[in-house]
Scaffold this active site. Structure first.
Site, PDB file in Angstrom:
ATOM      1  N   TYR A   1     -50.486  -6.134 -31.861  1.00  0.00           N
ATOM      2  CA  TYR A   1     -49.835  -5.146 -30.989  1.00  0.00           C
ATOM      3  C   TYR A   1     -48.362  -4.875 -31.301  1.00  0.00           C
ATOM      4  O   TYR A   1     -47.556  -4.741 -30.393  1.00  0.00           O
ATOM      5  CB  TYR A   1     -49.953  -5.547 -29.513  1.00  0.00           C
ATOM      6  CG  TYR A   1     -51.225  -6.249 -29.147  1.00  0.00           C
ATOM      7  CD1 TYR A   1     -52.472  -5.651 -29.370  1.00  0.00           C
ATOM      8  CD2 TYR A   1     -51.217  -7.514 -28.575  1.00  0.00           C
ATOM      9  CE1 TYR A   1     -53.646  -6.292 -29.032  1.00  0.00           C
ATOM     10  CE2 TYR A   1     -52.390  -8.164 -28.234  1.00  0.00           C
ATOM     11  CZ  TYR A   1     -53.605  -7.550 -28.468  1.00  0.00           C
ATOM     12  OH  TYR A   1     -54.770  -8.191 -28.139  1.00  0.00           O
ATOM     13  N   HIS A   2     -48.012  -4.743 -32.572  1.00  0.00           N
ATOM     14  CA  HIS A   2     -46.615  -4.488 -32.919  1.00  0.00           C
ATOM     15  C   HIS A   2     -46.455  -3.280 -33.834  1.00  0.00           C
ATOM     16  O   HIS A   2     -45.797  -3.365 -34.878  1.00  0.00           O
ATOM     17  CB  HIS A   2     -46.003  -5.728 -33.589  1.00  0.00           C
ATOM     18  CG  HIS A   2     -45.993  -6.950 -32.737  1.00  0.00           C
ATOM     19  ND1 HIS A   2     -45.972  -8.229 -33.257  1.00  0.00           N
ATOM     20  CD2 HIS A   2     -45.986  -7.089 -31.392  1.00  0.00           C
ATOM     21  CE1 HIS A   2     -45.962  -9.105 -32.269  1.00  0.00           C
ATOM     22  NE2 HIS A   2     -45.977  -8.436 -31.127  1.00  0.00           N
TER      23      HIS A   2
END
Length: 531
Positions: A467-468
């Site tokens: 999730y980056h």
């Protein structure tokens, strides 16, 4: 039509910072537009509420990528926060900044003012660290950073296991040296999630009539007068209207939706826009390119220990006790961010910086918690910190209400799988340490994986994002850069981008704290006149 000095599109981490800082002058009017809710509610306040929001469309956009060849043709799930506070309202609350060399690299790429020495004051300005008081940490900032309050006995097991595995131990990933294994600090206050909304917007909203928040308001397109952005067209509960900006329109929709909004507004690669039928407003070929993300491989084990999360009859009584403990003390398992421990590790002693990061989760995590395991367990995640693969965000048409077309191109560069294999073995070394191995039960995902070919096969079969996503409107001075080092969109006036999309390269760590830093620095530049 409503008119303000500044219109901020996107109420995530960056948007909340900007709303606070730009509205500090009562003579300056600010609108903050957010497609989701107002950022309040039990699930957004109690840390373990994230388990309800991560796998389903509850304060979450729940995007998916196009099929990924590097993931055996799988579509990669792409959760993003859809509420005031953005992803800081549904993430694991981990406070890390990356390595100082990441920011020195930004400056070396032609972005003056973005070196480590330049950005450290903005990290410190944002932060109030409850424990750490030194030259690396701030006091009195809006963003509360605290030690975990779970009191989980597994912390001692994990630290001892890391020591047995030969990893250095640290109590501060954001100090003089990043390398090491330890417990993460988190963006919490008194055992509650401290999202960007709670840190920057909720405390000031009642006292600032010059700041207006528009929840459940979906931006449809940026409006222009010639080459000047004048505001945005929005939809709120079926009504379409215009919010105009006298000074600047600022896009803070994140690395997936900021390029989408630019593209549907006619700012992007002309040839691509022509194919989608979108009228070209300004040719800027870098919009949506340079997508980078941290790909993550997860080990999972059942563990017969009710100190870990699970849904079994033996665990019901401890969980019930923790309900009352949380209400009374704001301590215990309900304060968990799940990924309570981890580390930054070098693949070889000669490596100049750590190349991989571990997150140890106090539960079995399978497919982003979309596949539930009722038994108690432990997960260990490993990601490559500086992948060389580069993906894209594009659009299929001109409607912001349709999801963006996301193609991260995971494992497209051969070096990424090689580093992931190295990280796999480091994580395995941790799990094989006596203090941990003696307590583990069934290996859920890597049983029988022994050869190097089998390791590669299981990575391709099971790796997912952690999730980056960043980089899709990167700053720079070359023709592919979307914004200049002051984050102004190149070639147009009155339009700026402030969020993770401006990062030229992915930092070696979790991205929420860097996004807040970027917004703190951007707010100061805007108030100083744009430079």
């Amino acid at each position: 039509m409503q008119q303000f000095d500044y219109v901020i599109v996107g109420g995530g981490s960056a948007g909340c910072v900007l709303a606070n800082r730009l509205s500090a002058d009562p003579a300056t009017t600010v609108a903050l537009l957010e497609a989701g809710s107002d950022g309040t509610g039990l699930l957004l306040r109690v840390p373990v509420g994230a388990v309800a929001t991560l796998p389903r469309p509850l304060h979450n956009w729940c995007f998916e990528s196009v099929p990924q060849p590097g993931l055996n043709g799988r579509r990669a799930y792409q959760p993003r926060g859809k509420t005031l506070g953005g992803s800081s309202a549904i993430n694991a609350m981990i406070y890390t900044r990356g390595h100082r060399s990441d920011y020195d690299h930004w400056a070396a790429l032609g972005n003056p003012g973005w070196s480590w020495d330049d950005v450290l004051p903005y990290f410190r300005k944002a932060e109030h660290n409850e424990r750490l008081h030194d030259e690396f940490h701030g006091q009195g900032g809006p963003l509360n950073v605290a030690d975990l309050r779970t009191d989980n006995p597994w912390h001692a097991n994990l630290i001892e296991g890391a020591r047995q595995a030969g990893f250095p131990i640290t109590d501060d990933f954001n100090g003089a040296e990043q390398e090491g294994f330890g417990l993460y600090q988190v963006t919490q206050k008194d055992g509650e999630r401290w999202s960007a909304a709670r840190a920057y917007v909720h405390p000031v909203l009642a006292d600032r009539p010059n700041l207006q928040v528009f929840p459940e308001t979906h931006a449809l397109r940026v409006l222009f007068d010639g080459k000047r952005a004048t505001g945005v067209e929005v939809e709120q509960k079926g009504s379409v209207f215009t919010v105009t900006a006298r000074r600047e329109t600022i896009l803070s929709c994140g690395a997936l939706q900021t390029p989408q909004l630019l593209l549907v507004s006619g700012v992007g690669d002309g040839a691509m826009l022509q194919k989608t039928g979108i009228r070209l407003r300004h040719h800027l070929p870098g919009v949506g390119r340079n997508l980078q993300d941290h790909l993550d491989f997860t080990f999972g084990h059942h563990v017969p220990d009710t100190a870990l999360f699970g849904l079994t009859p033996p665990g019901w009584l401890p969980t019930l006790r923790d309900v009352f403990r949380y209400r009374r003390e704001r301590r215990g398992r309900f304060t968990s961010n799940f990924a309570e421990a981890g580390g930054f590790l070098r693949l070889t002693p000669e490596s100049p910086v750590p190349e991989v990061q571990l997150h140890v989760v106090m539960a079995v995590v399978d497919d982003h918690a979309r596949k539930l395991h009722l038994r108690h367990g432990l997960s260990c995640h490993v990601c490559v910190l500086r992948p060389k693969s580069r993906g894209t965000v594009t659009v299929a048409g001109g409607d912001m209400r349709e999801p963006p077309v996301i193609d991260p191109k995971y494992l497209d560069h051969p070096d990424d799988i090689e580093q992931m294999v190295g990280g796999y073995h480091l994580a395995r070394r941790l799990l094989d340490a006596p203090a941990i191995r003696s307590r583990l039960g069934r290996d859920l995902f890597t049983e029988g994986v022994e050869s190097e070919a089998e390791v590669r096969e299981v990575i391709h079969a099971r790796a997912e994002t952690i999730y980056h996503p960043v980089g899709t409107c990167r700053m720079g001075v070359d023709d592919e850069a979307v914004v200049d080092p002051s984050l102004r969109v190149r070639g147009v006036d009155g339009l700026r981008v402030v969020d993770a999309s401006v990062m030229p390269t992915l930092v070696g760590g979790n991205t929420n704290a860097p996004v807040i830093m970027i917004a703190e620095k951007a707010a100061e530049m805007i108030l100083a006149g744009g430079a």
